[in-house]
Each structure stands twice: as structure tokens, then as C-alpha cells.
Write a protein that holds these residues in place. Structure first.
Motif, PDB file in Angstrom:
ATOM      1  N   THR A   1     -14.026  36.626  18.657  1.00  0.00           N
ATOM      2  CA  THR A   1     -14.823  37.818  18.977  1.00  0.00           C
ATOM      3  C   THR A   1     -13.954  39.070  18.949  1.00  0.00           C
TER       4      THR A   1
ATOM      5  N   SER B   1     -21.284  44.372   9.273  1.00  0.00           N
ATOM      6  CA  SER B   1     -21.229  43.043   9.879  1.00  0.00           C
ATOM      7  C   SER B   1     -20.979  41.965   8.839  1.00  0.00           C
TER       8      SER B   1
ATOM      9  N   HIS C   1     -23.942  41.118  14.901  1.00  0.00           N
ATOM     10  CA  HIS C   1     -23.236  41.503  16.125  1.00  0.00           C
ATOM     11  C   HIS C   1     -23.603  40.635  17.325  1.00  0.00           C
ATOM     12  N   SER C   2     -24.879  40.323  17.495  1.00  0.00           N
ATOM     13  CA  SER C   2     -25.305  39.599  18.694  1.00  0.00           C
ATOM     14  C   SER C   2     -24.720  38.196  18.773  1.00  0.00           C
ATOM     15  N   HIS C   3     -24.477  37.559  17.629  1.00  0.00           N
ATOM     16  CA  HIS C   3     -23.924  36.201  17.634  1.00  0.00           C
ATOM     17  C   HIS C   3     -22.538  36.145  18.275  1.00  0.00           C
TER      18      HIS C   3
ATOM     19  N   ASP D   1     -31.634  30.338  13.401  1.00  0.00           N
ATOM     20  CA  ASP D   1     -32.184  31.677  13.222  1.00  0.00           C
ATOM     21  C   ASP D   1     -33.684  31.663  13.517  1.00  0.00           C
TER      22      ASP D   1
ATOM     23  N   LEU E   1     -21.569  37.361  20.899  1.00  0.00           N
ATOM     24  CA  LEU E   1     -21.648  37.288  22.355  1.00  0.00           C
ATOM     25  C   LEU E   1     -21.777  35.848  22.847  1.00  0.00           C
TER      26      LEU E   1
ATOM     27  N   LEU F   1     -21.869  34.441  26.665  1.00  0.00           N
ATOM     28  CA  LEU F   1     -23.192  34.146  27.201  1.00  0.00           C
ATOM     29  C   LEU F   1     -23.316  32.696  27.654  1.00  0.00           C
TER      30      LEU F   1
END
Length: 200
Positions: free
Chosen positions: A99, A121, A11-13, A30, A15, A19
């Protein structure tokens, strides 16, 4: 099948485009990856119309993951792609609205309350970038050092990066002994964080 060994964007990727609004290309590493060689030529890699440069995991095809992605159409012969080391074209990502597509796929999967966040995910990431992956040459990354006991020292030493995907991280006691030295070579000895967290 051990799906926890398949590392794709979580999920964070998704953004990243927001960002880093002023950037068009990024190289994503990673946190369980070691860089052994110069990666600077990735900045000039011509990926054509593709959005992500990634290593392919030829041991698994989308057809073998049918149970997780059955609601969607897909090429059953496509190989799974891995995170670890990725070249990302953020401008193309924004233009294609990836996204938003990912968010829609996750929302569809939310209906199945028995599916874990990790398994939600996985198919969403695979589908969001379907047909948009540029396969990186094998020499850029050696994956599997967190679960595969059969990786040769030749392959490890010739790879630009080493990815300890899997549960046996080199900083843990259960890390695979033969691969720990490649990680300890880059450790900062005597650093307060390392000492307080008992990382050895």
C-alpha cells in the motif's frame, strides 16, 4: 488502445489490509461479476511467494502501455493482470508494504495534471504488484462481457465466474444482448431495489 477495458485494483482496494486486519487471505469479487461455480478451492490455492492470484490479460503487455508507465523500469513482456476475481494474501501484502509503494507511485503520477485518476491507478497498480501475481487458470474467470461481442457460449458456460468489465453492463439497455441472460438468471425478481432502480 481501449485502456478502460483493463480492470486492475483501484484506490479503494489498497485499503483492504487495514480494513481486514485479522484476515490473512481474502477472495475479492468485483461488483460486475457473476459466480456460476463453487469457488471454495481458492482458499487452499498455493500461490508460493505471490501476493495476488489473478487472470492475465494476454492481449496487452506492459510494453504496450509504455506511454503510461515510461518513468518506471518494467518487464515489457509481462502480461497485464485483471481484477474481477482475485485471491489476495493480505499478510504478505502487509509484510511487503505494498500500500505504501502504491501511494508513492500515485504521488509521482500526480505531477502530471493531464493524467486522469483512472490512468493514474492503472500504472500504479501494475507496478505495485509487479512480479507478485500468481496467474489463475482461465477456467476461473471469463472477462470481457461488457465489451467483447466474440465470446463463445462454451467459454461462458464453462467459466466459474463471468466478469462484465467494460461499459456495456448487463443491467443497462446497451448491454450485449447475447450475454444478458447469464446475468438475469441470478437476478432477484420483485425486490424493491430492483424495481425502484428500474433494473430489468
Amino acid at each position: 488502445m481501449k485502456t478502460e477495458y483493463i480492470s486492475v485494483f483501484g484506490h479503494s482496494h489498497f485499503l483492504l489490509p487495514n480494513l481486514l486486519p485479522s484476515l490473512n487471505r481474502v477472495v475479492v469479487l468485483d461488483d460486475d461479476l457473476i459466480v456460476q461455480k463453487d469457488l471454495s478451492s481458492l482458499w487452499n490455492l498455493n500461490m508460493g511467494s505471490k501476493v495476488i492470484g489473478a487472470a492475465q490479460f494476454r492481449g496487452v503487455t506492459l510494453g504496450q502501455l509504455r506511454a503510461y508507465i515510461a518513468e518506471h523500469s518494467f518487464n515489457i513482456n509481462s502480461c497485464v493482470w485483471l481484477s474481477g476475481l482475485n485471491v489476495v494474501e493480505l499478510e504478505k501484502w502487509r509484510d511487503l508494504g505494498i500500500t505504501g509503494l502504491y501511494d508513492q507511485l500515485v504521488q509521482k503520477l500526480q505531477k502530471d495534471s493531464l493524467t486522469s485518476q483512472q490512468l493514474k491507478s492503472l500504472p500504479a497498480s501494475l507496478h505495485a504488484f509487479e512480479d507478485l501475481i500468481y496467474p489463475l487458470e482461465d477456467s476461473w474467470i471469463q472477462s470481457g462481457l461488457g465489451y467483447d461481442y466474440g465470446i463463445s457460449s462454451f467459454d461462458i458456460e464453462n467459466a466459474a465466474t463471468l466478469h462484465y468489465n467494460g461499459v456495456m453492463k448487463p443491467w443497462l439497455d446497451l448491454g450485449i444482448h447475447d450475454y444478458k441472460s447469464y446475468w438475469t438468471n441470478y437476478m432477484t425478481n420483485g425486490e424493491r431495489f430492483m424495481t425502484e432502480c428500474n433494473i430489468h
